[in-house]
Design an enzyme around this catalytic site. Structure first.
Site, mmCIF file in Angstrom:
data_model
loop_
_atom_site.group_PDB
_atom_site.id
_atom_site.type_symbol
_atom_site.label_atom_id
_atom_site.label_comp_id
_atom_site.label_asym_id
_atom_site.label_seq_id
_atom_site.Cartn_x
_atom_site.Cartn_y
_atom_site.Cartn_z
ATOM 1 N N LYS A 18 1.067 -1.350 0.077
ATOM 2 C CA LYS A 18 -0.173 -0.033 0.159
ATOM 3 C C LYS A 18 0.743 1.247 -0.003
ATOM 4 O O LYS A 18 0.326 2.312 -0.414
ATOM 5 C CB LYS A 18 -0.865 0.029 1.350
ATOM 6 C CG LYS A 18 -1.779 -1.268 1.256
ATOM 7 C CD LYS A 18 -2.957 -1.519 0.196
ATOM 8 C CE LYS A 18 -3.852 -2.167 0.564
ATOM 9 N NZ LYS A 18 -3.589 -3.724 0.670
HETATM 10 C C1 LIG Z 1 -4.097 -4.869 0.464
HETATM 11 C C2 LIG Z 1 -3.401 -6.029 0.307
HETATM 12 C C3 LIG Z 1 -3.765 -7.042 -0.595
HETATM 13 C C4 LIG Z 1 -4.946 -6.892 -1.674
HETATM 14 O O1 LIG Z 1 -4.654 -6.074 -2.699
HETATM 15 P P1 LIG Z 1 -6.021 -5.537 -3.378
HETATM 16 O O2 LIG Z 1 -5.444 -4.172 -4.326
HETATM 17 O O3 LIG Z 1 -6.907 -5.110 -2.411
HETATM 18 O O4 LIG Z 1 -6.627 -6.699 -4.071
HETATM 19 C C5 LIG Z 1 -2.982 -8.268 -0.645
HETATM 20 N N1 LIG Z 1 -1.832 -8.401 0.263
HETATM 21 C C6 LIG Z 1 -1.683 -7.335 0.884
HETATM 22 C C7 LIG Z 1 -0.377 -7.505 1.926
HETATM 23 C C8 LIG Z 1 -2.293 -6.189 1.091
HETATM 24 O O5 LIG Z 1 -2.029 -5.311 2.181
#
Ligand SMILES: *Cc1c(COP(=O)(O)O)cnc(C)c1O
Length: 495
Positions: free
Chosen positions: A112
């Site tokens: 993120k």
């Molecule tokens: C948010 C997240 C995901 C999923 O990603 P999306 O874009 O919501 O599909 C997978 N792994 C981690 C560690 C995340 O923080």
């Protein structure tokens, strides 16, 4: 300027990129989508000679074309700096016959950060460009990682406030500790008595509350979103797929124009949608492999064409993927419906009213780029252990879902295309589950003892993000019912 963003639910909405970033969600509840996807205008060979920041500029200038060169470069410079613990920003690690694209070298050690370190700059720049005088209130639902990354990005950013809702019993101990120790007078963190879908639905409801919007406006506030429904989240995520490809090319791992597969551990469908956009910009991608955990609503969708959220919500060891309503799928649905807001709205109403919808066979035929599968909890733990045993590389529980699904894909298709696996979190963020997968003897240890053990076995330095929370005081203690979310927002804003 030639690119506009439209709502997936109303053809009459048409805004610039900066306006779409400011709004987050379209007024009709739809998501903003570009009315066409621009092609990369630099060759892959040219890109292979560029740094992360330079690639970021080349990709983002096409999608955010109402930003000036100076504005965009300024945002990029401020985002991808020493907040990341490696100059490469997103390094590729070759292990077990695949390339792990490590997207967790930012401030909060999950992918993120790749988008949320730039979003505050894109947003404040957008506010300036559009003469917005209101203070921007970022309202965010999190399954664990977005919350902390958004808090870190927005803490003490002038002209902004940030409110984060997380499922009180649905995040890892480290994730929770990271959020509730967040400093910054403009930050507010609230646990809700519900799951991530409840948090996300609650936030969308607050966004759609016209009465509240009026009161907010009078008090000098307006909402925006740091969730991946915001195009300002999605666009920076396209960058690292292009960058990964360019590194493989630069290192001679692939030939010019050779296709690669991409595997993405998926929850809200944002990360994999960014890979899909990268493919549509001209990046040579063969299959987009969508990996789910036991909340396998997307696997079922790709196999049957029916999206059905009427099922039990499973709490897994990959909590950031514990999602039954994958918001960003709406952008794909709109596209495979021939950019039809009418058709998409019909399906989304059905999802809201009955919890499910079914796409037509013409629409399904357009999903050939995608392959979906899922990993059970046992398979997932097994993959962490087997990769560690065979080469000493430790992956987190989300990345392991992707690695497990990739193994299934290879088994099923015998496809030997070179493959990039999106490695979405540091194993330090999910230490307990990761260490338990490797050996049950770790079960009795405390959270930070486990951190030190992980350091010993992986020989990877403990990230600063973990050091920071060892002794940090808890600053946010509010827990509320789902129905109280709107009131909590009002209380924090004093309206
Ligand atoms: C948010 C997240 C995901 C999923 O990603 P999306 O874009 O919501 O599909 C997978 N792994 C981690 C560690 C995340 O923080």
């Amino acid at each position: 300027m030639s690119l506009f963003y439209r709502s997936t639910r109303d053809d009459s909405v048409k805004v610039t990129a900066s306006q779409a970033i400011l709004k987050g969600l379209a007024p009709d509840g739809g998501l903003f989508v570009p009315d066409s996807i621009p092609a990369l205008d630099k060759s892959l060979e040219e890109l292979s000679k560029m740094s992360y920041k330079e690639v970021a500029y080349e990709v983002m200038k096409l999608m955010l074309d109402d930003f000036t060169e100076e504005e965009l470069k300024n945002c990029i410079d401020r985002a991808y700096d020493s907040k990341f613990d490696t100059e490469e920003i997103a390094p590729l690690v070759k292990a077990e016959g695949a390339y792990f694209l490590e997207l967790f070298h930012g401030a909060t050690i999950a992918f993120k950060d790749m988008a949320l370190s730039i979003l505050p700059h894109l947003l404040t720049t957008s506010a300036k460009k559009n003469n917005v005088k209101n203070e921007i209130v970022i309202l965010t639902a999190t399954s664990g990682d977005t919350g902390k990354a958004a808090l870190a990005g927005f803490a003490d950013v002038p002209g902004t406030k940030i409110i984060v809702f997380y499922p009180k019993n649905g995040v890892s101990p480290i994730q929770e500790k990271q959020m509730v120790t967040q400093k910054g007078a403009n930050t507010h963190v609230i646990g809700i008595k519900g799951n991530f879908d409840d948090a996300q639905t609650g936030v969308k409801k607050i966004f759609g509350d016209k009465e509240l919007e009026k009161v907010m406006n009078e008090a000098g506030f307006q909402f925006s979103s740091a969730n991946s429904i915001n195009i300002g989240r999605l666009v920076p995520q396209i960058v690292y797929y292009v960058y990964a490809y360019s590194r493989l090319l630069a290192n001679g791992e692939i030939q010019k124009d050779e296709k690669i597969n991409v595997v993405v551990p998926t929850g809200n469908f944002g990360n994999i949608l960014a890979a899909f956009y990268a493919k549509n910009m001209g990046l040579p991608i063969n299959k987009l492999i969508c990996a789910s955990n036991e909340n396998k609503v997307l696997y079922d969708f790709f196999t049957t064409g029916e999206y059905n959220r009427n099922r039990e919500f499973v709490l897994t060891t990959s909590p950031s993927m514990d999602i039954l309503i994958s918001s960003n799928l709406e952008r794909l649905i709109y596209r495979i419906a021939g950019n039809s807001a009418a058709k998409n709205s019909e399906l989304m109403s059905s999802l809201k009213d009955t919890g499910k919808y079914e796409i037509t066979s013409e629409m399904k035929a357009q999903l050939a780029d995608f392959y979906g599968n899922y990993a059970t909890e046992a398979e997932n733990a097994g993959t962490i252990k087997s990769i560690y045993d065979s080469c000493g590389y430790v992956i987190d529980t989300h990345t392991s879902v992707a690695a497990t699904v990739y193994n299934k894909y290879k088994e099923e298709t015998k496809d030997d295309t070179k493959t990039v696996i999106a490695s979405t979190a540091s194993p330090y963020k999910f230490t307990r589950s990761v260490m338990n997968a490797i050996d049950s003897k770790y079960d009795s240890m405390g959270d930070f003892e486990l951190v030190d053990e992980l350091c010993k076995i992986s020989k990877v330095k403990v990230p600063q993000a973990i050091e920071d929370i060892r002794t940090a005081p808890v600053l946010h203690k509010t827990v509320c019912e789902v129905e109280e979310m709107s009131n909590e927002v009002k209380k924090f804003l004093g309206i």
